[in-house]
Scaffold this active site. Structure first.
Site, PDB file in Angstrom:
ATOM      1  N   LYS A   1      47.696  44.100  42.052  1.00 13.40           N
ATOM      2  CA  LYS A   1      48.383  42.818  42.076  1.00 13.40           C
ATOM      3  C   LYS A   1      49.706  42.858  41.322  1.00 13.40           C
ATOM      4  CE  LYS A   1      44.067  41.797  43.304  1.00 13.40           C
ATOM      5  NZ  LYS A   1      42.945  42.761  43.305  1.00 13.40           N
TER       6      LYS A   1
ATOM      7  N   TRP B   1      33.897  36.878  40.556  1.00 11.85           N
ATOM      8  CA  TRP B   1      34.364  37.523  41.781  1.00 11.85           C
ATOM      9  C   TRP B   1      33.154  38.062  42.538  1.00 11.85           C
ATOM     10  CZ3 TRP B   1      35.837  43.199  42.244  1.00 11.85           C
ATOM     11  CH2 TRP B   1      36.415  43.470  43.489  1.00 11.85           C
TER      12      TRP B   1
ATOM     13  N   ASP C   1      37.235  42.730  32.893  1.00 14.26           N
ATOM     14  CA  ASP C   1      37.886  43.029  34.163  1.00 14.26           C
ATOM     15  C   ASP C   1      39.219  42.295  34.156  1.00 14.26           C
ATOM     16  OD1 ASP C   1      38.664  43.640  36.708  1.00 14.26           O
ATOM     17  OD2 ASP C   1      37.047  42.562  37.719  1.00 14.26           O
TER      18      ASP C   1
END
Length: 396
Positions: free
Chosen positions: A246, A130, A211
């Site tokens: 999310k 990311w 993560d």
């Protein structure tokens, strides 16, 4: 004074959003922004969240600061969600959670704590990873080193190269791993590969830093947590950054947590104090609203079941979109070129096209994605999929 500041180029994702919003083409399609969208192209509020919000609004009596570590119920719920009920680290009280300002806050606060552990600390990150991992971790003073992960030509994890690289990490180094739904590739480790990674990290004396921003969007809440749970069982120290953006749809509420699994309960409490001190230096107290909603949802059986049903619908829709997209591409003449997409997890996959082709899609068809050709699968729907496929085949 301000005239000394250099102008910066726009953030690639934020710049893409701005360009999409300014586009007047009625057929424009946003496949860039990393948010879930339903069939109507809208990011809805979950019913479980709406119900929790109503209850919280009726019960809230003050706007005084939340506790520095956040709500106790939120932190307990997050630990149960990540590690699973009855996990050894929970039984031994050597796992702690500190509420943060989103998953970004979790990464930055954890990095700040790590920087205090010793000088010249190194963290290994996957290629690709990311994009915001680099500034978030680098700005804390951590030295970044890359390890190979995704083979863009073969559209799969290059696991042999990954393990070979990790076999060179040094004792005390950290290795950043995506818990599930790898962003940007969508290619996830299998249980057997997680076990192999744990073996290497134990042998090298390295610490996993996980993560996990998409738990529940891949194969399921428990399935998506397999890797971090296995590492927390077998490694003496684990760091986890998690987000509720999310899986609860709480993007703008900025709800996350920094979690540490330490070798013993006393060390875990030391880590909690350090995390709180780092947070105090950055933003002091965490935001409360979103975390209060998660607390309510995770501690009310009916709300928990409602949330899990809704999350399951999100997961099933994304999986179905992958299958449909690949099938329609094949039917339109692409053959098996994009078959790998149906086997990947979460919202993201690469199309494997060039930057020039990405730019052509934007300029000629108003289809927006980042330059790497990473697309958000959830940006597709029945109304735009055929248009996207037709436009894509034109440029390839």
């Amino acid at each position: 004074m301000f005239e000394e500041l250099p102008a910066l180029s726009a953030d690639p994702i934020l710049g893409l959003i701005m360009a999409y919003n300014a586009d007047t083409n009625d057929q424009k399609v946003d496949l860039g922004a990393g948010v879930y969208k339903n069939e109507q192209g809208h990011t809805p509020i979950m019913e479980a969240v709406l119900q929790a919000q109503s209850r919280w609004a009726a019960a809230e009596t003050t706007k005084v600061y939340a506790p520095p570590a956040g709500f106790t119920g939120f932190n307990e719920g997050v630990l149960q969600l990540l590690l699973g009920e009855g996990h050894q680290a929970l039984r031994e009280e050597r796992a702690i959670s500190v509420q943060t300002a989103g998953g970004c806050g979790a990464l930055r606060v954890a990095a700040g704590m790590l920087q205090r552990c010793r000088e010249n600390i190194k963290i290994w990150v996957s290629t690709p990873t990311w994009a915001n991992h680099i500034p978030l971790l680098g700005s804390a003073g951590l030295e970044l080193v890359e390890y190979p992960y995704y083979n863009a030509q073969q559209h799969k994890i290059d696991f042999d190269a990954m393990i070979t690289s990790l076999a060179t990490v040094e004792a005390g180094d950290l290795v950043l791993l995506h818990g599930c739904c790898h962003n940007p590739s969508g290619a996830d480790l299998s249980p057997e590969q997680w076990q192999a990674v744990a073996k290497v990290l134990l042998e090298r004396g390295a610490t996993p830093f996980i993560d996990i921003a998409y738990q529940g969007l891949g194969d399921g809440l428990d399935e998506d947590a397999y890797g971090l749970r296995y590492l927390a069982e077998h490694c003496p120290e684990v760091i986890i950054a998690t987000s509720c953006s999310k899986n609860f749809g709480l993007y703008r509420e900025r709800v996350g947590a920094a979690v540490v699994v330490a070798n013993d309960a006393e060390t875990a409490e030391v880590c909690r104090g350090q995390l709180l001190n780092v947070a105090r230096e950055i933003y002091s107290m965490p935001p409360s609203h979103g975390a209060a909603l998660v607390d309510l949802i995770l501690h009310d059986e009916a709300l928990t079941q409602q949330w899990q049903r809704e999350l399951g619908q999100v997961r099933e829709r994304i999986s179905g979109l992958r299958e449909t997209f690949v099938q329609r591409l094949a039917d339109a003449g692409a053959g098996d070129r994009f078959n790998y997409i149906k086997d990947e997890k979460g919202m993201f996959s690469f199309l494997g096209i060039t930057v020039d082709q990405v730019n052509r899609l934007k300029q000629e068809s108003s289809i927006y994605m980042v330059g790497s050709s990473r697309i958000n699968i959830a940006g597709l729907n029945d109304n735009n999929m055929d248009y996207v496929i037709e436009s894509l085949l034109k440029v390839i």
